[in-house]
Design a protein around this motif. Structure first.
Motif, PDB file in Angstrom:
ATOM      1  N   ASP A   7     109.275  37.682 -15.967  1.00 11.11           N
ATOM      2  CA  ASP A   7     110.422  37.128 -16.679  1.00 11.11           C
ATOM      3  C   ASP A   7     109.902  36.414 -17.921  1.00 11.11           C
ATOM      4  O   ASP A   7     109.042  35.537 -17.815  1.00 11.11           O
ATOM      5  CB  ASP A   7     111.194  36.150 -15.795  1.00 11.11           C
ATOM      6  CG  ASP A   7     112.396  35.566 -16.518  1.00 11.11           C
ATOM      7  OD1 ASP A   7     113.268  36.354 -16.941  1.00 11.11           O
ATOM      8  OD2 ASP A   7     112.448  34.344 -16.679  1.00 11.11           O
ATOM      9  N   THR A  62     105.558  36.928 -11.051  1.00 11.73           N
ATOM     10  CA  THR A  62     105.594  36.934  -9.597  1.00 11.73           C
ATOM     11  C   THR A  62     104.714  38.094  -9.130  1.00 11.73           C
ATOM     12  O   THR A  62     104.786  39.196  -9.684  1.00 11.73           O
ATOM     13  CB  THR A  62     107.029  37.115  -9.078  1.00 11.73           C
ATOM     14  OG1 THR A  62     107.853  36.088  -9.638  1.00 11.73           O
ATOM     15  CG2 THR A  62     107.092  37.035  -7.563  1.00 11.73           C
ATOM     16  N   THR A  70     103.988  32.807  -7.582  1.00 16.83           N
ATOM     17  CA  THR A  70     104.666  32.720  -8.872  1.00 16.83           C
ATOM     18  C   THR A  70     103.904  31.747  -9.753  1.00 16.83           C
ATOM     19  O   THR A  70     103.529  30.665  -9.306  1.00 16.83           O
ATOM     20  CB  THR A  70     106.118  32.243  -8.703  1.00 16.83           C
ATOM     21  OG1 THR A  70     106.804  33.158  -7.850  1.00 16.83           O
ATOM     22  CG2 THR A  70     106.838  32.178 -10.040  1.00 16.83           C
ATOM     23  N   THR A  75     107.027  33.935 -16.731  1.00 21.27           N
ATOM     24  CA  THR A  75     106.920  33.708 -15.295  1.00 21.27           C
ATOM     25  C   THR A  75     106.526  35.018 -14.633  1.00 21.27           C
ATOM     26  O   THR A  75     107.184  36.041 -14.830  1.00 21.27           O
ATOM     27  CB  THR A  75     108.247  33.184 -14.715  1.00 21.27           C
ATOM     28  OG1 THR A  75     108.602  31.984 -15.418  1.00 21.27           O
ATOM     29  CG2 THR A  75     108.110  32.881 -13.234  1.00 21.27           C
ATOM     30  N   THR A  89     103.752  30.240 -14.009  1.00 22.49           N
ATOM     31  CA  THR A  89     104.445  30.168 -15.293  1.00 22.49           C
ATOM     32  C   THR A  89     103.449  29.795 -16.384  1.00 22.49           C
ATOM     33  O   THR A  89     102.592  28.925 -16.192  1.00 22.49           O
ATOM     34  CB  THR A  89     105.585  29.135 -15.236  1.00 22.49           C
ATOM     35  OG1 THR A  89     106.488  29.521 -14.197  1.00 22.49           O
ATOM     36  CG2 THR A  89     106.338  29.077 -16.555  1.00 22.49           C
ATOM     37  N   TYR A  90     103.573  30.470 -17.514  1.00 22.22           N
ATOM     38  CA  TYR A  90     102.683  30.286 -18.652  1.00 22.22           C
ATOM     39  C   TYR A  90     103.522  30.113 -19.911  1.00 22.22           C
ATOM     40  O   TYR A  90     104.711  30.405 -19.918  1.00 22.22           O
ATOM     41  CB  TYR A  90     101.784  31.515 -18.831  1.00 22.22           C
ATOM     42  CG  TYR A  90     101.036  31.906 -17.590  1.00 22.22           C
ATOM     43  CD1 TYR A  90      99.797  31.360 -17.305  1.00 22.22           C
ATOM     44  CD2 TYR A  90     101.583  32.822 -16.687  1.00 22.22           C
ATOM     45  CE1 TYR A  90      99.101  31.718 -16.158  1.00 22.22           C
ATOM     46  CE2 TYR A  90     100.892  33.189 -15.541  1.00 22.22           C
ATOM     47  CZ  TYR A  90      99.656  32.630 -15.282  1.00 22.22           C
ATOM     48  OH  TYR A  90      98.970  32.982 -14.136  1.00 22.22           O
ATOM     49  N   THR A  91     102.878  29.692 -20.996  1.00 18.45           N
ATOM     50  CA  THR A  91     103.536  29.612 -22.293  1.00 18.45           C
ATOM     51  C   THR A  91     102.874  30.612 -23.230  1.00 18.45           C
ATOM     52  O   THR A  91     101.643  30.661 -23.334  1.00 18.45           O
ATOM     53  CB  THR A  91     103.435  28.191 -22.891  1.00 18.45           C
ATOM     54  OG1 THR A  91     104.053  27.279 -21.980  1.00 18.45           O
ATOM     55  CG2 THR A  91     104.147  28.112 -24.234  1.00 18.45           C
ATOM     56  N   ARG A 144     108.387  30.863 -22.376  1.00 19.29           N
ATOM     57  CA  ARG A 144     107.882  30.852 -21.002  1.00 19.29           C
ATOM     58  C   ARG A 144     107.760  32.260 -20.429  1.00 19.29           C
ATOM     59  O   ARG A 144     108.644  33.092 -20.581  1.00 19.29           O
ATOM     60  CB  ARG A 144     108.799  30.047 -20.090  1.00 19.29           C
ATOM     61  CG  ARG A 144     108.868  28.596 -20.419  1.00 19.29           C
ATOM     62  CD  ARG A 144     107.636  27.882 -19.928  1.00 19.29           C
ATOM     63  NE  ARG A 144     107.743  26.466 -20.231  1.00 19.29           N
ATOM     64  CZ  ARG A 144     106.715  25.673 -20.343  1.00 19.29           C
ATOM     65  NH1 ARG A 144     105.514  26.123 -20.171  1.00 19.29           N
ATOM     66  NH2 ARG A 144     106.884  24.401 -20.624  1.00 19.29           N
TER      67      ARG A 144
END
Length: 68
Positions: free
Chosen positions: A34, A45, A3, A43, A5-7, A41
């Protein structure tokens, strides 16, 4: 499973969220996406780690910018 997470910059509505979700979902190995409009954000996976460049290219294709 992996997983990350990015912006994402530039999203302003639910259509933006749908566009980013659709493009990122097409990357091989991605199992879940997501996108939180309020925070920007993203996300992701996946079965194995996905290169940031691949995520960035998908976000760019959707018309937005991956900033972190």
């Amino acid at each position: 499973m992996s997983t990350a997470t990015y912006t994402v910059q530039g999203m302003t509505c639910s259509h933006c969220v749908s566009s980013v979700t659709e493009e990122v979902s097409e990357i091989a190995g991605v199992t879940d996406v997501d996108v939180d409009l309020a925070t920007g954000r993203l996300t992701v996976t996946s079965a194995q780690p996905i290169e940031r460049e691949s995520i960035g290219a998908a976000v760019t294709e959707a018309g937005y910018e991956l900033v972190s």
